[in-house]
Every structure is written in C-alpha cells, then in structure tokens.
Write a protein that holds these residues in place. Sequence first.
Motif, PDB file in Angstrom:
ATOM      1  N   ALA A   1     -12.804  -7.387   4.213  1.00 22.95           N
ATOM      2  CA  ALA A   1     -11.815  -6.366   3.845  1.00 22.95           C
ATOM      3  C   ALA A   1     -10.428  -6.826   4.259  1.00 22.95           C
ATOM      4  O   ALA A   1     -10.282  -7.721   5.085  1.00 22.95           O
ATOM      5  CB  ALA A   1     -12.166  -5.057   4.534  1.00 22.95           C
ATOM      6  N   ARG A   2      -9.423  -6.216   3.681  1.00 26.68           N
ATOM      7  CA  ARG A   2      -8.038  -6.518   4.032  1.00 26.68           C
ATOM      8  C   ARG A   2      -7.599  -5.612   5.198  1.00 26.68           C
ATOM      9  O   ARG A   2      -7.966  -4.426   5.237  1.00 26.68           O
ATOM     10  CB  ARG A   2      -7.105  -6.233   2.845  1.00 26.68           C
ATOM     11  N   PRO A   3      -6.780  -6.121   6.124  1.00 27.44           N
ATOM     12  CA  PRO A   3      -6.328  -5.299   7.258  1.00 27.44           C
ATOM     13  C   PRO A   3      -5.667  -3.991   6.823  1.00 27.44           C
ATOM     14  O   PRO A   3      -5.883  -2.952   7.447  1.00 27.44           O
ATOM     15  CB  PRO A   3      -5.314  -6.195   7.977  1.00 27.44           C
ATOM     16  N   GLU A   4      -4.909  -4.030   5.722  1.00 29.44           N
ATOM     17  CA  GLU A   4      -4.193  -2.818   5.313  1.00 29.44           C
ATOM     18  C   GLU A   4      -5.141  -1.742   4.778  1.00 29.44           C
ATOM     19  O   GLU A   4      -4.743  -0.588   4.602  1.00 29.44           O
ATOM     20  CB  GLU A   4      -3.090  -3.149   4.289  1.00 29.44           C
ATOM     21  N   ASN A   5      -6.385  -2.096   4.534  1.00 29.80           N
ATOM     22  CA  ASN A   5      -7.327  -1.098   4.009  1.00 29.80           C
ATOM     23  C   ASN A   5      -8.196  -0.446   5.080  1.00 29.80           C
ATOM     24  O   ASN A   5      -9.113   0.316   4.770  1.00 29.80           O
ATOM     25  CB  ASN A   5      -8.223  -1.737   2.946  1.00 29.80           C
TER      26      ASN A   5
END
Length: 319
Positions: free
Chosen positions: A211-215
């Motif tokens: 997953a992406r950190p911003e999510n």
Amino acid sequence: MSRKKLNIGLFGFGCVGFGLYEVLQKTPGLKADIRKICVKDKNKPREIAAENFTFDKNDIFNDPKINVIVELIDDADAAYEIVTTALKSGKAVVSANKKMIAEHFEELLELQRKHKVPLLYEAACCASMPIIRNLEEYYDNDLLESIQGIVNGSTNYILTKTFKENLSYEEALKEAQEKGFAESNPILDTGGFDAKYKLLILLAHSFGYIARPENLLNIGIDNIGGLELKYAREKGLKIKLVAQAFKNTDGNITAFVIPKFVDSADRLFNVDDVFNGVITKTSFADEQFFVGKGAGAHPTASAVLSDISALSYDYQYEY
Ligand code: HSE
C-alpha cells in the motif's frame, strides 16, 4: 557450509552506524570488514580514525572489492539514491530506512529481481525483533489473519515516562532523543508516521499487500493530554500507540496506526520503555507474541548484523 568474505561500504556513521562498527568488532567469527564509510559532514568529530572515511559516494560504488552496501543514513531521499545505485551496480544492500523502503517498495522489489541482488532490511522494522524473517520464513504456509503491536520505540518510551514517572511530554521526548531512539525529525515518531512506515513493511510481508503511505491512517501521540492520562490512571489502563492490520471476511485488509487504551489483560500492557511488541494471529499457530528492543544503537545494529550475516551464506543468497 561455505561463507563469503564480505567487504562493506557503509553509508552513515551516526548512532546506528557507530553501533554497527562496535558490534562488528565483537563478532570476529563473521568475516565482514567495513572497507570505507561515506559521511556527509566533513567537520564532525568522529570516534574512529579519519582514514576510514570518504565524502565521495563513488569511492564506495567504484570499489570492486566492496560487495555489500550498508545504508544507515537518516535522509530517505538520499538513501533511495544510494540503495538504487547499489542494486543497479550488482551490490547486495542492507538498509534500516523504513521510510525509504515503505515509499518505494514495489520498485525496490523489481530492482532486486532485475539485477539479481538482495536487499535486506530487518532493522527497518522493530529493530532487534526479527519480525520480517519470521513473517517470511516461519509463516510461509500458515496464513496470517492479523498482526498488531507497538512498533515505535520512542513513542512507547515517551508514553511510559509520562505515565509512570510523570515526566512532561517535552522532557520525555528529550530523553528519547538523547538516548538515540528518536528520528532526527521527531514528528515522524510522535505523529505515528514511523509506525506507519513499519506497518506498511509488515503488511507486505504478512499479507503480500503493498500500500502507499498516503492511503493509511496514522494518528500519533501528540494530542494525548492530561485528561487522557488521568482517565487511564483512574481505570488502571495504559495508553499505547498501536499499529494494526487484519484481514476482513471479504479478504480485504484494514490497517491503521492509532493510540489505544489497553488494559492489563492485553499483552501489550507490559511492553514499556523502548520495547516493541507484536502479536500475530495465524490459522494454525493461533496467537504468538514477539517482544524486543525497538530502537537504540546496539539493538538496531544487531538486526543489521543479522542481515549481513545472512548475506554471507552462499546457499542463502546468490549475488
Ligand atoms: N525512531 C524509531 C523508533 C527508531 O523510535 O522506533 C527505530 O526504528
């Protein structure tokens, strides 16, 4: 069992870099020498002789004898440059940079495949606790249902000190910085970002979920005040910053970092000071609980050492 002789090019000589230097001096059985150390600051006084250092990263990249790059610097962008350059030039890499790894997970995987070189980062997650290797090897065929725990040493230290010794938040943070637990920018710790980067790495190794950190939601400890501490004391609870990930019945993953009240029946209740604690739940093993020091020079260097040692076994990694 044959073992490779390792010639290390080290980037960074801060708390963990010097810790690794000390730990390697005490591990004569492992044939791994630090050949060159690349640092940024020319004027900083160093604990060891000047001839060990360079200020030019190419002195390391262009040295054909160096077969392992150990990256222990703070700046995630500079770390990314070092690690990707090393992988592309066919040198194995050990890194402790959770932010850099969490932000570039897929690309780093691809570079390893393409250039057939390993990148190991046990120290990036929970320092001395060998959680990544356990997730990868032990649970290979036992499906994980959930993983949760305290994965940031500084915030656990701050929460413990404010709760038990009535230290102010600022005093406790200062101690965590002096002991070398906190990031250079401590908001990464107190805001729950460091815990989120570690959770992202755990997610990849637990569920194969990148997953992406911003999510991912992260709420830190900065807003915990007297009211919450008073409530916890009155009820016999503690406050812990907990990273959580679990598989839903539909197969989707939910993951976040939040401060939680925990009671004395919770395994995390007695995980205090700089310790980290992680609880896994799997289909066959049921619950397991891992605990270990989550920050600091030698505990982190111990994980780096373990990765270096793994790279020395010919049968384990070919590069
Ligand atoms: N700042 C980090 C922590 C260091 O406190 O957990 C270890 O990753």
